[in-house]
Design an enzyme around this catalytic site. Sequence first.
Site, PDB file in Angstrom:
ATOM      1  CD  GLU A  52      -7.196  -6.149   2.979  1.00 28.85           C
ATOM      2  OE1 GLU A  52      -7.322  -5.993   1.747  1.00 28.85           O
ATOM      3  OE2 GLU A  52      -6.514  -5.391   3.691  1.00 28.85           O
TER       4      GLU A  52
ATOM      5  CB  THR B 123      -9.485   1.912   7.100  1.00 30.29           C
ATOM      6  OG1 THR B 123      -9.053   2.560   5.915  1.00 30.29           O
ATOM      7  CG2 THR B 123     -10.860   1.313   6.887  1.00 30.29           C
TER       8      THR B 123
ATOM      9  NE  ARG C 245      -8.439   7.551   3.993  1.00 29.35           N
ATOM     10  CZ  ARG C 245      -9.325   7.301   4.950  1.00 29.35           C
ATOM     11  NH1 ARG C 245     -10.432   8.002   5.029  1.00 29.35           N
ATOM     12  NH2 ARG C 245      -9.099   6.369   5.838  1.00 29.35           N
TER      13      ARG C 245
ATOM     14  CG  HIS D  67      -5.558  -1.586   9.204  1.00 31.08           C
ATOM     15  ND1 HIS D  67      -5.090  -0.981  10.338  1.00 31.08           N
ATOM     16  CD2 HIS D  67      -6.104  -0.606   8.451  1.00 31.08           C
ATOM     17  CE1 HIS D  67      -5.365   0.313  10.273  1.00 31.08           C
ATOM     18  NE2 HIS D  67      -5.971   0.569   9.141  1.00 31.08           N
ATOM     19  N   GLY D  68      -2.102  -2.635   9.897  1.00 29.24           N
ATOM     20  CA  GLY D  68      -1.247  -2.641  11.083  1.00 29.24           C
ATOM     21  C   GLY D  68      -0.188  -3.737  11.079  1.00 29.24           C
TER      22      GLY D  68
ATOM     23  NE  ARG E 132      -7.672  11.491   5.016  1.00 27.65           N
ATOM     24  CZ  ARG E 132      -8.121  10.908   6.132  1.00 27.65           C
ATOM     25  NH1 ARG E 132      -7.326  10.153   6.845  1.00 27.65           N
ATOM     26  NH2 ARG E 132      -9.357  11.090   6.533  1.00 27.65           N
TER      27      ARG E 132
ATOM     28  CG  HIS F 166      -8.435   4.204   0.774  1.00 31.32           C
ATOM     29  ND1 HIS F 166      -8.657   4.075   2.129  1.00 31.32           N
ATOM     30  CD2 HIS F 166      -9.635   4.544   0.234  1.00 31.32           C
ATOM     31  CE1 HIS F 166      -9.935   4.315   2.392  1.00 31.32           C
ATOM     32  NE2 HIS F 166     -10.541   4.615   1.262  1.00 31.32           N
TER      33      HIS F 166
ATOM     34  CG  ASN G   5      -1.854   1.143   1.283  1.00 30.78           C
ATOM     35  OD1 ASN G   5      -1.453   2.283   1.035  1.00 30.78           O
ATOM     36  ND2 ASN G   5      -3.098   0.896   1.606  1.00 30.78           N
TER      37      ASN G   5
ATOM     38  CG  HIS H 129       1.055   6.264   4.708  1.00 29.12           C
ATOM     39  ND1 HIS H 129       0.188   7.246   5.134  1.00 29.12           N
ATOM     40  CD2 HIS H 129       0.587   5.113   5.235  1.00 29.12           C
ATOM     41  CE1 HIS H 129      -0.743   6.714   5.894  1.00 29.12           C
ATOM     42  NE2 HIS H 129      -0.530   5.414   5.970  1.00 29.12           N
TER      43      HIS H 129
ATOM     44  CD  GLU I  18      -6.972  -0.193   0.980  1.00 27.36           C
ATOM     45  OE1 GLU I  18      -6.143  -1.040   1.319  1.00 27.36           O
ATOM     46  OE2 GLU I  18      -7.100   0.920   1.541  1.00 27.36           O
TER      47      GLU I  18
HETATM   48  N1  PXP Z   1      -5.887  -3.014   4.037  1.00 32.13           N
HETATM   49  C1  PXP Z   1      -6.849  -2.050   4.082  1.00 32.13           C
HETATM   50  C2  PXP Z   1      -8.224  -2.401   3.631  1.00 32.13           C
HETATM   51  C3  PXP Z   1      -6.545  -0.739   4.522  1.00 32.13           C
HETATM   52  O1  PXP Z   1      -7.519   0.193   4.571  1.00 32.13           O
HETATM   53  C4  PXP Z   1      -5.213  -0.442   4.884  1.00 32.13           C
HETATM   54  C5  PXP Z   1      -4.867   0.957   5.297  1.00 32.13           C
HETATM   55  O2  PXP Z   1      -5.021   1.816   4.222  1.00 32.13           O
HETATM   56  C6  PXP Z   1      -4.254  -1.463   4.805  1.00 32.13           C
HETATM   57  C7  PXP Z   1      -4.625  -2.738   4.410  1.00 32.13           C
HETATM   58  C8  PXP Z   1      -2.826  -1.218   5.148  1.00 32.13           C
HETATM   59  O3  PXP Z   1      -2.697  -0.874   6.487  1.00 32.13           O
HETATM   60  P1  PXP Z   1      -1.282  -0.406   7.053  1.00 32.13           P
HETATM   61  O4  PXP Z   1      -0.950   0.885   6.371  1.00 32.13           O
HETATM   62  O5  PXP Z   1      -1.535  -0.269   8.509  1.00 32.13           O
HETATM   63  O6  PXP Z   1      -0.310  -1.495   6.704  1.00 32.13           O
END
Ligand code: PXP
Length: 237
Positions: free
Chosen positions: A151, A101, A45, A191-192, A49, A43, A7, A10, A70
């Site tokens: 997911e 998210t 959004r 995520h995380g 952003r 993503h 992803n 950032h 996303e």
């Molecule tokens: N999967 C989804 C659906 C997300 O919304 C995000 C965050 O944008 C991620 C994965 C990746 O999360 P992280 O940036 O915490 O690795």
Amino acid sequence: MARLGVNIDHVATIRQARRTYEPDPVWAAAAAELGGADQITVHLREDRRHIQDRDLELLVKTVHSRVNLELAVASDVLKIACRVKPGCCCLVPEKRQEVTTEGGLDVAGGFAKVREAAKRLGGAGIEVSIFIDPDPRQIEAAAKSGAPFIEMHTGSYANARSERETEKRLHELIEGAALARSLGLRVNAGHGLNYRNVIPVARIEGMEELNIGHAIVARAIFTGLTEAVREMKRLIS
Ligand code: PXP
């Protein structure tokens, strides 16, 4: 071995901090692919952003693996997805005020809208996934929505502060994956996830893909993105 979706939101966050042209997420995608990324995740959004429409359009044209978009269950972004046609779309909840998210999509609560969105995207030839918590009620609703993938939100696991809590959250993910597969769903997670917590999730039976962003982009500041992706691929394997 689970595939790695990188992803790159950032990278765009840093660019948008100055509303300039660098760093370019399109360059980041190329660097991530050189490190072995199996997919580039972004993503789009509603408040734009980080990722912009221009990024999505160029990524779909230039990424060699595939783009995973996303998006919220909202008609304007669904329209963009159906026109631009990324390889995959993941339906996510979206709140303007949130930093990231925060939870999974409430498929059970908004079933008709989610099923309609999944149908629309699937009809455009896009593979569809739904981002949900490892909650049996949501998994069962997702299985009825027509989307082939879920997911699983790994945020509760990643944010657990004790060994006991981590084990409990991991167990929920393992059980969630088993339930989803028994209902005919294919399973991704994200995520995380980071360099310390990824291995137990990568080991879950039937795990097909992990989407990881913040940890890889953060590591890339010190190692470069290609090496940061390579390191994560090594851990997943
Ligand atoms: N999967 C989804 C659906 C997300 O919304 C995000 C965050 O944008 C991620 C994965 C990746 O999360 P992280 O940036 O915490 O690795």
